[in-house]
Design an enzyme around this catalytic site. Sequence first.
Site, mmCIF file in Angstrom:
data_model
loop_
_atom_site.group_PDB
_atom_site.id
_atom_site.type_symbol
_atom_site.label_atom_id
_atom_site.label_comp_id
_atom_site.label_asym_id
_atom_site.label_seq_id
_atom_site.Cartn_x
_atom_site.Cartn_y
_atom_site.Cartn_z
ATOM 1 N N HIS A 114 33.931 27.795 32.936
ATOM 2 C CA HIS A 114 33.242 28.383 31.994
ATOM 3 C C HIS A 114 34.314 28.317 30.553
ATOM 4 O O HIS A 114 33.624 29.303 29.614
ATOM 5 C CB HIS A 114 33.083 30.210 32.133
ATOM 6 C CG HIS A 114 31.878 30.051 33.209
ATOM 7 N ND1 HIS A 114 31.645 29.319 34.078
ATOM 8 C CD2 HIS A 114 30.507 30.799 33.006
ATOM 9 C CE1 HIS A 114 30.361 29.793 34.726
ATOM 10 N NE2 HIS A 114 29.978 30.779 33.977
ATOM 11 N N ASP A 132 33.846 40.828 30.216
ATOM 12 C CA ASP A 132 32.591 41.335 30.256
ATOM 13 C C ASP A 132 31.417 40.624 31.381
ATOM 14 O O ASP A 132 30.752 41.366 31.717
ATOM 15 C CB ASP A 132 31.815 40.873 29.051
ATOM 16 C CG ASP A 132 32.445 41.945 27.637
ATOM 17 O OD1 ASP A 132 32.989 42.886 28.010
ATOM 18 O OD2 ASP A 132 32.491 41.365 26.708
ATOM 19 N N GLU A 141 34.092 49.006 23.394
ATOM 20 C CA GLU A 141 33.863 47.708 22.743
ATOM 21 C C GLU A 141 32.820 48.071 21.721
ATOM 22 O O GLU A 141 32.742 49.230 21.277
ATOM 23 C CB GLU A 141 33.253 46.631 23.746
ATOM 24 C CG GLU A 141 34.303 46.124 24.655
ATOM 25 C CD GLU A 141 33.822 45.000 25.174
ATOM 26 O OE1 GLU A 141 32.737 44.253 25.063
ATOM 27 O OE2 GLU A 141 34.518 44.213 26.196
HETATM 28 C C1 FAD Z 1 29.679 34.140 29.858
HETATM 29 C C2 FAD Z 1 31.036 34.499 29.538
HETATM 30 C C3 FAD Z 1 31.862 35.757 29.318
HETATM 31 C C4 FAD Z 1 33.133 35.702 29.055
HETATM 32 N N1 FAD Z 1 33.647 36.925 28.912
HETATM 33 C C5 FAD Z 1 35.082 36.986 28.557
HETATM 34 C C6 FAD Z 1 35.632 38.406 28.470
HETATM 35 O O1 FAD Z 1 35.013 39.446 28.507
HETATM 36 N N2 FAD Z 1 36.958 38.375 28.316
HETATM 37 C C7 FAD Z 1 37.627 37.288 28.123
HETATM 38 O O2 FAD Z 1 38.884 37.589 28.114
HETATM 39 N N3 FAD Z 1 37.160 36.039 28.370
HETATM 40 C C8 FAD Z 1 35.768 35.949 28.412
HETATM 41 N N4 FAD Z 1 35.341 34.663 28.765
HETATM 42 C C9 FAD Z 1 36.223 33.679 28.852
HETATM 43 C C10 FAD Z 1 36.749 33.348 29.967
HETATM 44 O O3 FAD Z 1 37.762 34.386 30.311
HETATM 45 C C11 FAD Z 1 37.270 31.934 30.160
HETATM 46 O O4 FAD Z 1 36.672 30.731 29.587
HETATM 47 C C12 FAD Z 1 38.099 31.651 31.470
HETATM 48 O O5 FAD Z 1 38.965 30.626 31.083
HETATM 49 C C13 FAD Z 1 36.887 31.236 32.284
HETATM 50 O O6 FAD Z 1 37.302 31.187 33.678
HETATM 51 P P1 FAD Z 1 36.904 30.006 34.603
HETATM 52 O O7 FAD Z 1 37.173 30.444 35.996
HETATM 53 O O8 FAD Z 1 35.580 29.464 34.326
HETATM 54 O O9 FAD Z 1 37.888 28.885 34.143
HETATM 55 P P2 FAD Z 1 37.782 27.287 33.751
HETATM 56 O O10 FAD Z 1 36.921 27.226 32.714
HETATM 57 O O11 FAD Z 1 37.260 26.662 34.782
HETATM 58 O O12 FAD Z 1 39.198 26.835 33.211
HETATM 59 C C14 FAD Z 1 39.597 27.478 32.060
HETATM 60 C C15 FAD Z 1 41.021 26.821 31.883
HETATM 61 O O13 FAD Z 1 41.893 27.389 32.803
HETATM 62 C C16 FAD Z 1 42.498 26.470 33.361
HETATM 63 N N5 FAD Z 1 42.596 26.918 34.958
HETATM 64 C C17 FAD Z 1 41.710 27.383 35.701
HETATM 65 N N6 FAD Z 1 41.647 27.862 36.782
HETATM 66 C C18 FAD Z 1 43.339 27.574 36.937
HETATM 67 C C19 FAD Z 1 43.978 27.954 37.789
HETATM 68 N N7 FAD Z 1 43.778 28.435 39.093
HETATM 69 N N8 FAD Z 1 45.478 27.419 37.430
HETATM 70 C C20 FAD Z 1 45.754 27.157 36.387
HETATM 71 N N9 FAD Z 1 44.940 26.949 35.450
HETATM 72 C C21 FAD Z 1 43.507 27.067 35.623
HETATM 73 C C22 FAD Z 1 41.571 25.094 33.390
HETATM 74 O O14 FAD Z 1 42.207 24.093 33.788
HETATM 75 C C23 FAD Z 1 41.135 25.367 32.014
HETATM 76 O O15 FAD Z 1 42.153 24.739 30.982
HETATM 77 C C24 FAD Z 1 33.896 34.485 28.990
HETATM 78 C C25 FAD Z 1 33.363 33.237 29.210
HETATM 79 C C26 FAD Z 1 31.861 33.294 29.486
HETATM 80 C C27 FAD Z 1 31.466 31.868 29.968
#
Ligand code: FAD
Length: 501
Positions: A111, A173, A283
Amino acid sequence: MLHQPSRRTVLHGLAAGAGVIAFDPVTRTWVTDRMARRYALAGAEPAGVPPLDGSLLTDPDTLAAAADDFGHYVHRRPIAVLRPGSVADVVAMVRYCAAHGIQVAARGQGHGTNGQAQTDGGLVVETSPLHTVGPVTNGPDGTPTVRVGAGAVWSAVVRATLAHGLTPPVFTDYLELSVGGTLSVGGLGGQAHLHGAQVDNVTELQVVTGTGELLTCSATSRADLFVAVLAGLGQCAVIVSATLRLVPAPVSVRHFLLPYTDLATFLDDQRRLAGDGRFAYVEGEVAAQPGGAYTRYTLEAVAYGPPAGPEPDDTALLRGLRYDTSGVVTRETLGYFDFLDRLAPGVAALEQAGLWSWSHPWLNLLLPGDRAPELAGALLDGLAGQELGPGGVVLLYPLVRDLLRTPLLRAPDDPVPYLMAVLWTLDPSDRAAIAAREAANRAAYETVRAAGGTQYPVGSIPMTPDDWQAQYGRVWPWFAAAKRRYDPRGLLAPGQDVFPD
Ligand SMILES: Cc1cc2nc3c(=O)[nH]c(=O)nc-3n(C[C@H](O)[C@H](O)[C@H](O)COP(=O)(O)OP(=O)(O)OC[C@H]3O[C@@H](n4cnc5c(N)ncnc54)[C@H](O)[C@@H]3O)c2cc1C
C-alpha cells in the site's frame, strides 16, 4: 552440481512442472527444472535454491502483482517472489540473496504509492503468510502485549486482542495494512496525540537482517538494531514479528464531527485538544466548497467509553470549542471496532466501482505547528478548483512531538506538528496528470522543508539522495552506519531509494 529441491520444497515455476531450482548469477535469472538439462549439458553450475517450506514463484501473474502497489503507476518487476511457509524461509532466502547480490523487498499489503515495496530484478518477500496473532501476555513490567507476525493486518490484530478486552493504542485510518508495513514507516493516526505513533508502542521485534541473521531486538537488547528498524523503511532488516503494547479497549465510543469555517480556529482547537487530552482520538479533514476553495474544515474527535474512559459527557467534551454551531454537527455512539473500521464500507464501494485500483499519487507532509496556518493555507489555496478524485480527501491533524520518540520517524522540531495529507485518486491512464501531481508534490515538499517540515514517507514525493539526508538530518550518520552494519551489500528495500548503490 545442480541443486535438487528437498521434499519439503514447494516450487512453482514459469509454467506447470517448471519448478525454480537455482539462480544463475551470470545471467541473473532463475533456473527452472526444465532448463536444468540445458545447464547440465553446458557444464554450468547455477547456485541451488535452499529448501523451503513455502513457495518461490516466478509465474507472470505473481511477478506482475509484485510489480504494482496502491499508486498503480510505478512498476518494477522482480525476478521471483517468496511466499514464505516459515520464518526460516525468509532467513534462507535473504542469505541466498546476500550471497548472490540479489535485492530483497519485503512486501506487506503493497500500500505504498510509489514503488516502495518493489524491486527491479530482485526478490520480493511477501510477509502476508506470516500473520499469526498471539499470544497476549504480560510483559516484564506487567504491561499487556501481543506478539504478531509482520504480515498480520491491523484489523486481525485488534479483533484478536478485543477478545481479551485489550487493544493496540494507535491505529492507522485504514486497518488492512500490515504490521510490518506500518512499523517500517511509523504508523500515525488520531490516537497519536496521546500515545505517539505505532512504532512508539512496540516492545520487541524479531527481524532478519540483510545478511540473513535472525535477531531479536528491543529497547534494552540490540537497541541499535531496534531503533534502526522502527520507521526504518525496511533498510536494515525484514521484520518477521513484533510485540505490541496493549491498553484497555472501550466497548463503545462517542464520535463527533464538528464543522469550522476558519482554518486558524480549526487548527487552534485541534492544538487545544491535542494538549488537554479530553478526546482519545483527534483528526480533521478539509473539503472544497462545490468546485471551489478548500475551506470546509471538519474536526473529528472521539471519546472512549468504559472501561477505557469515563461515560462520555457531550457538554464537557465540547466545552470551549469554537466550531460553527449553525453548521451540521454530528454526534453518535459507535461500537469500538466499527469506529476503528469505519473506512471499510467506503473502501468496499470504491472497490466495487473499480476505483480502488486507480492511481494514488499521495502527498504526506509533517508541518511545524507554528507555521501550520500559513503552510496549510498555502497548500489548500493551491488546490482550489481541483477535484481530488473519487474518495480523495485532505487530512489535517495535530501530533504531540514529545510522544514521537522513535528517532527515524522524522517529525518537525515543534511541540505540535501537524500531519497534512492530500490523498488523490487519479485515472491511471492519465499519465500526464500523475506526472503533474508528482511535480506538485515535490514543490509542496520543498516549501514545507524550507519551513522546517518533513515528509511522512508513505506517498509520492520524488526524492534524491540529498533529500533523504535532509529528511534524516542529525540521525543520518548513524542510520547510514546501521545500514552498513546490518545490510552491508545494500540489498534491502531498494524501492525506497534511501541508499542508492
Ligand atoms: C488506504 C490507505 C490508508 C492509509 N492510512 C494511513 C494512516 O492512517 N496512517 C499512516 O501512518 N499510514 C497510512 N497509510 C500509509 C501506510 O501506513 C504505509 O503505506 C504502509 O507502509 C503500508 O503498509 P503495507 O503493509 O502495505 O506496506 P508495503 O507497501 O508492502 O511496504 C511499505 C514499505 O515497508 C517495507 N516493509 C513492508 N513490510 C516490511 C517488513 N515486514 N519488514 C521490513 N520492511 C517492510 C517495504 O519494503 C516498503 O519499503 C495508508 C495507506 C493507504 C493505502
